[in-house]
Design an enzyme around this catalytic site. Structure first.
Site, PDB file in Angstrom:
ATOM      1  N   SER A 121       0.822  -1.206   0.000  1.00  0.00           N
ATOM      2  CA  SER A 121       0.000   0.000   0.000  1.00  0.00           C
ATOM      3  C   SER A 121       0.851   1.248   0.000  1.00  0.00           C
ATOM      4  O   SER A 121       0.381   2.328  -0.331  1.00  0.00           O
ATOM      5  CB  SER A 121      -0.853   0.050   1.260  1.00  0.00           C
ATOM      6  N   HIS A 142      -2.052  -2.905  -6.706  1.00  0.00           N
ATOM      7  CA  HIS A 142      -2.620  -2.527  -5.412  1.00  0.00           C
ATOM      8  C   HIS A 142      -4.138  -2.555  -5.435  1.00  0.00           C
ATOM      9  O   HIS A 142      -4.770  -1.749  -6.104  1.00  0.00           O
ATOM     10  CB  HIS A 142      -2.106  -1.123  -5.016  1.00  0.00           C
ATOM     11  N   GLU A 154      -4.488   0.011  -8.539  1.00  0.00           N
ATOM     12  CA  GLU A 154      -3.354   0.843  -8.954  1.00  0.00           C
ATOM     13  C   GLU A 154      -2.257  -0.081  -9.492  1.00  0.00           C
ATOM     14  O   GLU A 154      -1.854  -1.023  -8.800  1.00  0.00           O
ATOM     15  CB  GLU A 154      -2.832   1.658  -7.768  1.00  0.00           C
ATOM     16  N   ASN A 192      -4.246   6.044  -1.367  1.00  0.00           N
ATOM     17  CA  ASN A 192      -3.838   6.083   0.041  1.00  0.00           C
ATOM     18  C   ASN A 192      -3.186   7.410   0.396  1.00  0.00           C
ATOM     19  O   ASN A 192      -3.311   7.894   1.529  1.00  0.00           O
ATOM     20  CB  ASN A 192      -2.870   4.941   0.351  1.00  0.00           C
TER      21      ASN A 192
HETATM   22  N1  CAA Z   1     -15.931  -9.446   0.831  1.00  0.00           N
HETATM   23  C1  CAA Z   1     -16.711  -9.612  -0.262  1.00  0.00           C
HETATM   24  N2  CAA Z   1     -17.807  -8.897  -0.494  1.00  0.00           N
HETATM   25  C2  CAA Z   1     -18.171  -8.000   0.446  1.00  0.00           C
HETATM   26  C3  CAA Z   1     -17.424  -7.781   1.607  1.00  0.00           C
HETATM   27  C4  CAA Z   1     -16.260  -8.564   1.778  1.00  0.00           C
HETATM   28  N3  CAA Z   1     -15.457  -8.408   2.835  1.00  0.00           N
HETATM   29  N4  CAA Z   1     -18.030  -6.825   2.343  1.00  0.00           N
HETATM   30  C5  CAA Z   1     -19.115  -6.455   1.643  1.00  0.00           C
HETATM   31  N5  CAA Z   1     -19.193  -7.148   0.515  1.00  0.00           N
HETATM   32  C6  CAA Z   1     -20.187  -7.025  -0.541  1.00  0.00           C
HETATM   33  C7  CAA Z   1     -21.515  -7.544  -0.105  1.00  0.00           C
HETATM   34  O1  CAA Z   1     -21.649  -8.926  -0.349  1.00  0.00           O
HETATM   35  C8  CAA Z   1     -22.449  -6.719  -0.953  1.00  0.00           C
HETATM   36  O2  CAA Z   1     -22.488  -7.253  -2.258  1.00  0.00           O
HETATM   37  P1  CAA Z   1     -23.798  -7.149  -3.157  1.00  0.00           P
HETATM   38  O3  CAA Z   1     -24.116  -5.689  -3.300  1.00  0.00           O
HETATM   39  O4  CAA Z   1     -23.396  -7.803  -4.444  1.00  0.00           O
HETATM   40  O5  CAA Z   1     -24.863  -7.880  -2.399  1.00  0.00           O
HETATM   41  C9  CAA Z   1     -21.759  -5.370  -1.053  1.00  0.00           C
HETATM   42  O6  CAA Z   1     -20.385  -5.630  -0.794  1.00  0.00           O
HETATM   43  C10 CAA Z   1     -22.276  -4.380  -0.036  1.00  0.00           C
HETATM   44  O7  CAA Z   1     -22.087  -4.946   1.257  1.00  0.00           O
HETATM   45  P2  CAA Z   1     -23.051  -4.730   2.497  1.00  0.00           P
HETATM   46  O8  CAA Z   1     -24.449  -4.454   2.021  1.00  0.00           O
HETATM   47  O9  CAA Z   1     -22.840  -5.832   3.469  1.00  0.00           O
HETATM   48  O10 CAA Z   1     -22.457  -3.489   3.226  1.00  0.00           O
HETATM   49  P3  CAA Z   1     -22.297  -2.014   2.755  1.00  0.00           P
HETATM   50  O11 CAA Z   1     -23.206  -1.626   1.664  1.00  0.00           O
HETATM   51  O12 CAA Z   1     -22.330  -1.280   4.027  1.00  0.00           O
HETATM   52  O13 CAA Z   1     -20.812  -2.013   2.169  1.00  0.00           O
HETATM   53  C11 CAA Z   1     -18.474  -1.875   2.240  1.00  0.00           C
HETATM   54  C12 CAA Z   1     -19.730  -2.433   2.914  1.00  0.00           C
HETATM   55  C13 CAA Z   1     -18.315  -2.540   0.887  1.00  0.00           C
HETATM   56  C14 CAA Z   1     -17.295  -2.220   3.115  1.00  0.00           C
HETATM   57  C15 CAA Z   1     -18.646  -0.323   2.059  1.00  0.00           C
HETATM   58  O14 CAA Z   1     -18.950   0.234   3.297  1.00  0.00           O
HETATM   59  C16 CAA Z   1     -17.421   0.361   1.487  1.00  0.00           C
HETATM   60  O15 CAA Z   1     -17.144   0.306   0.297  1.00  0.00           O
HETATM   61  N6  CAA Z   1     -16.674   1.052   2.366  1.00  0.00           N
HETATM   62  C17 CAA Z   1     -15.472   1.801   1.969  1.00  0.00           C
HETATM   63  C18 CAA Z   1     -14.305   0.883   2.024  1.00  0.00           C
HETATM   64  C19 CAA Z   1     -13.030   1.567   1.563  1.00  0.00           C
HETATM   65  O16 CAA Z   1     -12.875   2.765   1.582  1.00  0.00           O
HETATM   66  N7  CAA Z   1     -12.065   0.724   1.153  1.00  0.00           N
HETATM   67  C20 CAA Z   1     -10.756   1.233   0.787  1.00  0.00           C
HETATM   68  C21 CAA Z   1      -9.860   1.242   1.982  1.00  0.00           C
HETATM   69  S1  CAA Z   1      -8.198   1.687   1.609  1.00  0.00           S
HETATM   70  C22 CAA Z   1      -7.507   0.275   1.051  1.00  0.00           C
HETATM   71  O17 CAA Z   1      -8.068  -0.766   1.056  1.00  0.00           O
HETATM   72  C23 CAA Z   1      -6.162   0.394   0.537  1.00  0.00           C
HETATM   73  C24 CAA Z   1      -5.114  -0.035   1.467  1.00  0.00           C
HETATM   74  O18 CAA Z   1      -4.001  -0.127   1.006  1.00  0.00           O
HETATM   75  C25 CAA Z   1      -5.359  -0.303   2.850  1.00  0.00           C
END
Ligand code: CAA
Length: 550
Positions: A121, A142, A154, A192
């Site tokens: 990351s 990434h 990325e 990030n």
């Molecule tokens: N694995 C697989 N699928 C998942 C999942 C997981 N861990 N969590 C959620 N999903 C799927 C669900 O199955 C659902 O799919 P469908 O629409 O096809 O049914 C969909 O995602 C939506 O999930 P939920 O309804 O349970 O929950 P939500 O709508 O509240 O979404 C979330 C949850 C996807 C986590 C959403 O809140 C989100 O996108 N949050 C932002 C996350 C973010 O910013 N990520 C980037 C972080 S930085 C990074 O990752 C980089 C790094 O280097 C650290």
């Protein structure tokens, strides 16, 4: 000629690696998932089974498809099995030496034309690549968490990566249904680098007790339409991972805003690493669960003592928030009196909301006049976003009864947000009363102290400003940056769209205010923003900002 890639290795099947394994297997690839011991392997397989099991329960995948998907994955502790892979993605914890060691070993296992990708990351892909004999086949790939959900990848090119390696990885990312963007090897890449300053700031707001964790998160969810608040997101990412990313970014850029907030280290040291360990900023019902359970910091939901009765509300001024507030209050059947300037019509009001121009002398004048006409004990509220609430309070003889009610029209949610701002003088029952009025009027209240930007603007605008600096440095285009934030973090709009929508002059005024109150070099307004405002390119309202809206 492009490589034919059918079998992909994933080394490290923790939070990210398991998601990456699932993404490849979902798209028809054979996957070799490697972990260092049986316990970790078992956890990794569990991640993939749980995630695909949820898809089956939601009717997104049949049980037969799930078993076929799982059959395409070989879970093993033997790295030599990776010899069959044309592409290996490394996703072990964010430690430079650990990653370098993995790459040195991979280099000896795979064939010379296999691609080695790191999901790092923030670490230098170049430094990882030179642990191999063939750095030209090393690239960054990434993914974002959860990898099966976020559509952004990325693709990080170092100074030695071969063109065909970048092309093949980009093509593979497209086959996975992702939107790949190529970027150069710089700590934090695009997303990030913009996200983590914001997350770190949110953690420091919580650490300094500026606002509760629930209010910080609700402010960004309701006010900006973000899918989750910053503290909940830190828990999802993993506090240990977040700490390492910030530490690396800080080491590389020496921007104090990236120095990890001490609470992150404290939580990690205590074993509270976020969702994966069952506790971080929040407590979860079990490790790896998204279900938050109440703990000692959870608000009880019981009505706070001392809420005053409010039936009649006066609204002074005719700004945009005034109209919205009046609409909400009228719908909730408050007795509402609206006036453009202070008149005796508001004398009997239990609460008067001031919504005149966001300018110090105008506000002072209104508050002095309100103090003279309003009945004793009436609460006076200001919708100010630029003028400190205490400056309004100090213009009256009733500072304990003066509070901020900064309204942010809800984005992508059906409620408006109100930041209920407590000054050093505001009485507790005044805050409780205004929160209760907001709730009755269908608005979502959050409480914070009287600092520049309150919660939302203080978290949002430095991130927007950073995006402008990234564009100015020609690290990425406005389109790529917007894509990164929309598809990597599921934000409703990218930073340049937000800037054009809110107005570059407004953004600059807020950033200048933040820089004046918190003189961090990192908060200095981006010169490009200053120049565009000077040229009269203010965004959508003038037909031109970062994009042409003619
Ligand atoms: N694995 C697989 N699928 C998942 C999942 C997981 N861990 N969590 C959620 N999903 C799927 C669900 O199955 C659902 O799919 P469908 O629409 O096809 O049914 C969909 O995602 C939506 O999930 P939920 O309804 O349970 O929950 P939500 O709508 O509240 O979404 C979330 C949850 C996807 C986590 C959403 O809140 C989100 O996108 N949050 C932002 C996350 C973010 O910013 N990520 C980037 C972080 S930085 C990074 O990752 C980089 C790094 O280097 C650290």
């Amino acid at each position: 000629m492009a490589r034919e890639i059918t079998t992909v290795g994933v080394v490290g099947i923790g939070t990210m690696g398991a998601g990456i394994t699932e993404v490849f297997a979902r798209n028809g690839f054979f996957v070799v998932g490697v972990e260092q011991d049986q316990a970790a392997l078992h956890r990794g397989r569990g991640h993939v089974e749980t995630s695909t099991g949820r898809a089956v329960r939601r009717g997104k995948m049949s049980a037969a498809e799930q078993s076929q998907l799982l059959e395409r994955i070989t879970f093993t502790t033997d790295m030599d099995v990776l010899a069959a892979c044309q592409l290996v993605v490394e996703a072990v914890p964010e430690h430079r030496d650990l990653k370098r060691d993995v790459f040195a070993r991979l280099d000896k296992i795979v064939t010379p034309d296999a691609i080695l990708a790191t999901n790092t990351s923030s670490l230098s892909v170049t430094e990882i690549s030179v642990a191999t004999e063939l750095p030209r086949r090393v690239v960054g790939m990434h993914f974002f968490n959860p990898a099966p959900v976020q559509e952004f990848v990325e693709v990080v090119r170092t100074v030695v990566t071969d063109d065909d390696v970048v092309e093949d990885v980009t093509a593979i990312a497209r086959r996975l249904g992702k939107a790949p963007v190529e970027c150069r090897d710089r700590a934090g890449f695009i997303a990030n680098a913009l996200l983590f300053g914001y997350l770190n700031h949110a953690a420091s707001m919580y650490e300094t007790r500026y606002a509760s964790r629930e209010d910080i998160d609700d402010a960004m969810r309701v006010g900006c339409g973000y899918p989750m608040g910053p503290l909940a997101l830190l828990d999802l990412i993993g506090l240990d991972t977040a700490y390492e990313i910030l530490e690396t970014m800080y080491r590389q850029g020496r921007d104090r805003l990236h120095a990890p907030t001490p609470i992150l280290k404290q939580l990690v040291t205590a074993g509270f690493r976020g969702r994966k360990s069952g506790r971080g900023f929040y407590t979860y019902d079990k490790p790896d669960s998204p279900v938050v359970v109440a703990d000692t910091a959870t608000p009880t939901g019981a009505p706070p003592a001392g809420v005053r009765e409010v039936r009649s509300v006066g609204v002074v001024g005719s700004s945009d928030p005034a109209a919205r507030i009046v609409e909400n209050l009228v719908q909730a059947r408050f007795d509402v009196t609206t006036v453009d300037v202070v008149t005796p019509a508001v004398t009997g009001a239990d609460l008067v909301v001031e919504a005149v121009a966001d300018e110090l002398s105008a506000k002072r004048e209104v508050f002095t006049a309100l103090d003279a006409v309003c009945k004793p004990g009436a609460i006076l509220a200001t919708t100010s976003s630029l003028v400190p609430v205490i400056a309004c309070a100090a213009s009256t003889s009733r500072a304990a009864n003066v509070v901020g009610t900064h309204m942010v029209a809800g984005v992508a949610v059906d409620r408006d947000l109100v930041e209920v701002v407590r000054t050093v003088s505001t009485a507790d029952d005044v805050v409780a009363t205004v929160r209760s009025v907001c709730r009755r009027a269908g608005m979502h209240p959050v409480t914070c102290g009287d600092r520049a930007g309150f919660i939302v603007n203080a978290l949002l605008f430095p991130y927007l400003n950073d995006a402008v600096k990234m564009l100015e440095a020609q690290y990425a285009t406005a389109d790529d940056i917007d894509t990164a934030m929309r598809l990597g973090c599921r934000l409703p709009t990218g930073p340049f769209q937000v800037l054009d929508d809110v107005g570059l002059d407004t953004a600059l005024a807020i950033q200048r205010m933040l820089y004046a109150e918190f003189p961090e070099p990192g908060y200095a307004p981006a010169p490009l923003l200053e120049n565009l405002v000077t040229a009269g390119f203010l965004g959508r309202k003038t037909g031109r900002g970062f994009r042409d809206h003619a």
